[in-house]
Design an enzyme around this catalytic site. Structure first.
Site, PDB file in Angstrom:
ATOM      1  N   ARG A 185      58.047 -21.432 101.345  1.00  0.00           N
ATOM      2  CA  ARG A 185      59.028 -22.395 100.339  1.00  0.00           C
ATOM      3  C   ARG A 185      59.549 -21.438  99.212  1.00  0.00           C
ATOM      4  O   ARG A 185      58.909 -21.100  98.311  1.00  0.00           O
ATOM      5  CB  ARG A 185      58.323 -23.414  99.830  1.00  0.00           C
ATOM      6  CG  ARG A 185      57.678 -24.146 100.897  1.00  0.00           C
ATOM      7  CD  ARG A 185      57.048 -25.701 100.401  1.00  0.00           C
ATOM      8  NE  ARG A 185      56.630 -26.677 101.410  1.00  0.00           N
ATOM      9  CZ  ARG A 185      55.383 -26.638 101.837  1.00  0.00           C
ATOM     10  NH1 ARG A 185      54.285 -25.815 101.460  1.00  0.00           N
ATOM     11  NH2 ARG A 185      55.093 -27.583 102.747  1.00  0.00           N
ATOM     12  N   GLU A 242      65.116 -32.616 109.619  1.00  0.00           N
ATOM     13  CA  GLU A 242      64.405 -33.833 108.700  1.00  0.00           C
ATOM     14  C   GLU A 242      65.379 -35.066 108.356  1.00  0.00           C
ATOM     15  O   GLU A 242      65.021 -35.836 107.505  1.00  0.00           O
ATOM     16  CB  GLU A 242      63.900 -32.998 107.225  1.00  0.00           C
ATOM     17  CG  GLU A 242      65.089 -32.198 106.596  1.00  0.00           C
ATOM     18  CD  GLU A 242      64.734 -31.222 105.754  1.00  0.00           C
ATOM     19  OE1 GLU A 242      63.460 -31.269 105.226  1.00  0.00           O
ATOM     20  OE2 GLU A 242      65.233 -30.309 105.311  1.00  0.00           O
ATOM     21  N   HIS A 250      55.518 -33.773  96.411  1.00  0.00           N
ATOM     22  CA  HIS A 250      55.052 -32.576  96.351  1.00  0.00           C
ATOM     23  C   HIS A 250      53.647 -32.182  95.480  1.00  0.00           C
ATOM     24  O   HIS A 250      52.984 -31.414  95.751  1.00  0.00           O
ATOM     25  CB  HIS A 250      56.222 -31.483  95.571  1.00  0.00           C
ATOM     26  CG  HIS A 250      56.419 -30.099  96.255  1.00  0.00           C
ATOM     27  ND1 HIS A 250      56.922 -29.986  97.493  1.00  0.00           N
ATOM     28  CD2 HIS A 250      55.754 -29.049  95.849  1.00  0.00           C
ATOM     29  CE1 HIS A 250      56.853 -28.923  97.739  1.00  0.00           C
ATOM     30  NE2 HIS A 250      56.068 -27.998  96.684  1.00  0.00           N
ATOM     31  N   ASN A 275      57.799 -34.801 106.527  1.00  0.00           N
ATOM     32  CA  ASN A 275      57.859 -35.499 105.368  1.00  0.00           C
ATOM     33  C   ASN A 275      59.352 -36.269 104.953  1.00  0.00           C
ATOM     34  O   ASN A 275      59.260 -37.408 104.795  1.00  0.00           O
ATOM     35  CB  ASN A 275      57.558 -34.626 104.287  1.00  0.00           C
ATOM     36  CG  ASN A 275      56.269 -33.985 104.241  1.00  0.00           C
ATOM     37  OD1 ASN A 275      55.462 -34.316 105.364  1.00  0.00           O
ATOM     38  ND2 ASN A 275      56.103 -32.724 103.782  1.00  0.00           N
ATOM     39  N   ASP A 276      60.107 -35.339 105.171  1.00  0.00           N
ATOM     40  CA  ASP A 276      61.389 -35.879 104.925  1.00  0.00           C
ATOM     41  C   ASP A 276      62.014 -36.958 106.026  1.00  0.00           C
ATOM     42  O   ASP A 276      62.775 -38.006 105.744  1.00  0.00           O
ATOM     43  CB  ASP A 276      62.389 -34.748 104.559  1.00  0.00           C
ATOM     44  CG  ASP A 276      62.534 -34.437 102.912  1.00  0.00           C
ATOM     45  OD1 ASP A 276      62.021 -35.310 102.135  1.00  0.00           O
ATOM     46  OD2 ASP A 276      62.919 -33.299 102.542  1.00  0.00           O
ATOM     47  N   ARG A 336      62.423 -20.084 104.477  1.00  0.00           N
ATOM     48  CA  ARG A 336      63.391 -21.259 104.078  1.00  0.00           C
ATOM     49  C   ARG A 336      64.073 -21.073 103.019  1.00  0.00           C
ATOM     50  O   ARG A 336      63.588 -20.745 101.814  1.00  0.00           O
ATOM     51  CB  ARG A 336      62.614 -22.629 104.172  1.00  0.00           C
ATOM     52  CG  ARG A 336      63.349 -23.924 103.879  1.00  0.00           C
ATOM     53  CD  ARG A 336      62.728 -25.178 103.825  1.00  0.00           C
ATOM     54  NE  ARG A 336      62.111 -25.165 102.693  1.00  0.00           N
ATOM     55  CZ  ARG A 336      61.004 -26.358 102.223  1.00  0.00           C
ATOM     56  NH1 ARG A 336      60.981 -27.036 103.517  1.00  0.00           N
ATOM     57  NH2 ARG A 336      60.548 -26.243 101.095  1.00  0.00           N
ATOM     58  N   ARG A 354      59.291 -40.954  98.993  1.00  0.00           N
ATOM     59  CA  ARG A 354      57.832 -40.689  99.488  1.00  0.00           C
ATOM     60  C   ARG A 354      57.252 -40.159  97.855  1.00  0.00           C
ATOM     61  O   ARG A 354      56.016 -40.019  97.921  1.00  0.00           O
ATOM     62  CB  ARG A 354      57.861 -39.530 100.260  1.00  0.00           C
ATOM     63  CG  ARG A 354      58.620 -38.337  99.906  1.00  0.00           C
ATOM     64  CD  ARG A 354      58.474 -37.104 101.061  1.00  0.00           C
ATOM     65  NE  ARG A 354      59.191 -36.101 100.829  1.00  0.00           N
ATOM     66  CZ  ARG A 354      58.692 -34.942 100.679  1.00  0.00           C
ATOM     67  NH1 ARG A 354      57.344 -34.677 100.372  1.00  0.00           N
ATOM     68  NH2 ARG A 354      59.345 -33.644 100.554  1.00  0.00           N
ATOM     69  N   CYS A 370      56.573 -28.340 110.632  1.00  0.00           N
ATOM     70  CA  CYS A 370      55.971 -27.741 109.398  1.00  0.00           C
ATOM     71  C   CYS A 370      55.580 -28.863 108.231  1.00  0.00           C
ATOM     72  O   CYS A 370      55.391 -28.477 107.214  1.00  0.00           O
ATOM     73  CB  CYS A 370      57.057 -26.776 108.998  1.00  0.00           C
ATOM     74  SG  CYS A 370      58.382 -27.398 108.465  1.00  0.00           S
TER      75      CYS A 370
END
Length: 592
Positions: A306, A446, A199, A469-470, A343, A480, A517
């Site tokens: 977010r 994800e 992040h 990403n996930d 989200r 990650r 996204c």
């Protein structure tokens, strides 16, 4: 002496400036400049805080019971000695005078200088006094915090045209601290740990500033005030560069600024491929104020708000429904009728809260937080909090187009529970007389299980958003945020590409909206591949929109789609994509 430190490139570009070392526990200390007229008042503020701590310790010393261990009095004497030491307060004062640092920043900077000196001492007893120094600094910082009413008006770097740019160096920067970092004066940062999609790295890209993470030793090797170059393209940090190297990087810096200005001219150009396919380029944001950057970059909406960042840096208090409503409403109104996808809170793993109602969210209580009670799992485990957030989101829908996105869904039972909660929330709002409109419901893809069972999920939702990403992390069983396995994080892995392509195709076949996204959406390297898969809605950090738009304007979607089967069938998709998509792009450009 000049030397290089190698890490992971996570945000492109070049940054040149002086190093500011900050311990991880003090990243959230206020960092701002003070005006020349405020220098003496700022010094006075520091000295008042120092004197308050001295008085506090002297009182503690006089109140020690007679049977108290001798070591306690000796420890207080050491702390008092440090507070009166000229190297401590005098050094911090010098940072205020010379560099216009605010008192908290000056204190932290001097701590890093003195801590390095303690580390280099041969005597073990003296080395251990570093812990005493850190405790003293924490006390003075707390005393400064009690004087908030006397804080001067912060100045900006523009007030000091001759001042050197500053680069932050830390062992790590927590996501919550990155909120403070986004408002700070730093032009780039370097961390010891982290991966390409941690992040910390994601926020660096959202700020469009160069950053290198996973350097392992940077915070130990770099000294306070060293001249440093961050090469965000190569993942290299150059400390105390030679004049020739410095001039070369200054030239690259100017070239990068010119390229950014050139891409900025595409802001008002509609994102349409060469064969006439309109493409949505939405923005990922973290706070309502980020909507301004989304508009400035030419975004056609917010594809990912977010919301978890509203829950961070709050000393353990969760935001109220009213506070959340005002934040969502501000973002919706700022986008002027364009869609805003919010989200629900996605905490856990690399984004823990400072106070958690469920112990499992804490890293120290869970062996693998990425697999634990996070995201929608936490929301469903805290129904009161979840309903409160949903009410705030639905109330904001009365002011513009709002879409609701649920993270980390893996079970149909979760979807049914979400739908039932939404119905209860709607009834509560109706009973209370609050206005709201229809809100589209979507889920994030994800977790591989969600991608495999997507046809079942699509029966219950209006759209899906692929969080690459996930999805990559869970498909390849890689943390990650861990630089030790960062080299195994591979968005070109055939399994990952098949899951993404299949998800896009199934959503389109069902007539449901689909977007990406995750970080792949904002990486121009993947623009043509995602277009070839049939993606028509991208969501990324505002700073990434111009470069992706340029790729889209030069692409022929139909020709790119013809190359997809060969890429998915290849045992080396990256090389095949370079050959097939490059040829398609060239052919498309030639026709026009």
């Amino acid at each position: 002496m000049s030397f290089q430190v190698f890490g992971i490139a996570v945000s492109r570009g070049v940054a040149i400036g002086r190093a500011v070392l900050v311990a991880s526990s003090r990243v959230d200390v206020a960092h701002y400049f003070v005006l020349p007229s405020d220098i003496q008042p700022e010094i006075d503020r520091l000295l008042r805080a120092r004197d308050a701590v001295v008085q506090e310790l002297e009182v503690l010393k006089t109140e020690l019971p007679e049977d108290a261990p001798h070591e306690l009095a000796a420890l207080l004497d050491v702390h008092l000695m440090l507070l009166h030491d000229e190297a401590f307060t005098g050094g911090a004062t010098q940072w205020i005078v010379d560099r216009h640092y605010n008192a908290e920043w000056a204190l932290s900077a001097q701590l890093e200088v003195l801590a390095r000196q303690f580390d280099e001492m041969e005597d073990e007893y003296l080395r251990e006094r570093k812990a005493d120094l850190e405790q003293v600094v924490e006390r003075v910082l707390r005393a400064l915090a009690l004087e908030q009413g006397t804080v001067p008006q912060p100045a900006t770097p523009r007030d000091f045209a001759g001042e050197d740019p500053l680069l932050l160096v830390a062992a790590d920067i927590a996501p919550a601290d990155m909120i403070q970092f986004k408002r700070s004066v730093f032009r780039g940062f370097i961390t010891d740990i982290g991966g390409k999609t941690s992040h910390t790295a994601i926020v660096a890209r959202s700020m469009d500033i160069p950053a290198v993470v996973g350097t392992r030793e940077a915070s130990r090797l770099i000294m306070q005030d060293d001249w440093v170059i961050i090469d965000g393209d190569a993942g290299i940090v150059i400390v105390n560069p030679s004049p020739i190297v410095l001039e070369e990087y200054r030239f690259r810096q100017r070239q990068s600024e010119l390229e950014r200005a050139r891409l900025g001219r595409l802001r008002h150009t509609p994102a349409v491929t060469m064969d006439g396919e309109p493409i949505e380029l939405h923005a990922n944001i973290e706070m309502p104020a980020d909507a301004e950057a989304a508009i400035a970059a030419g975004a056609t909406g917010v594809g990912l708000f977010r919301s978890e960042f509203l829950f961070m840096n709050r000393d353990g208090e969760l935001p109220s429904e009213e506070e959340q409503f005002e934040a969502y409403k501000a973002a919706v109104q700022a986008m002027k009728g364009m869609p805003v996808t919010i989200r629900t809170v996605d905490v856990g793993a690399d984004k823990p809260l400072d106070r958690l109602t469920v112990n499992e969210l804490r890293h120290e209580h869970v062996l693998n937080p990425a697999m634990g009670l996070r995201a929608i799992r936490w929301s469903l485990a805290e129904p009161s909090m979840f309903r409160q957030q949903l009410r705030a989101i639905y109330r904001a829908s009365a002011f513009g187009k709002v879409k609701l996105l649920i993270p980390m869904v893996a079970h149909l039972a979760e979807v049914r529970q979400i739908l039932e909660t939404v119905r209860k929330v709607q009834q509560q709002l109706t009973d209370a007389g609050h206005a709201y409109t229809r809100v589209e419901l979507g889920v994030m893809i994800e977790i591989p299980a969600a991608a495999v069972m997507l046809p079942l999920l699509l029966r219950h939702v209006d759209f899906v958003s692929i969080g690459t990403n996930d999805l990559i992390q869970y498909t390849l069983a890689i943390d990650r945020a861990d630089e030790a396995v960062a080299h195994l994080y591979d968005p070109w892995h055939p399994a990952v590409l098949h899951l993404i392509a299949r998800s896009i195709a199934e959503a389109r076949a069902a007539g449901k909206g689909v977007s990406v996204c995750g970080e792949m959406a904002g990486d121009p390297v993947f623009s043509e591949l995602l277009l070839a898969m049939g993606l028509r809605s991208f969501s990324m950090h505002p700073s990434q929109i111009p470069a992706v738009k340029q790729r889209i304007l030069r692409a022929d979607a139909q020709r790119l789609a013809q190359a997809l089967p060969a890429i998915l069938a290849s045992d080396d998709p990256q090389t095949t994509a370079g050959q097939e998509l490059g040829a398609g792009r060239t052919a498309g450009a030639a026709l026009h």
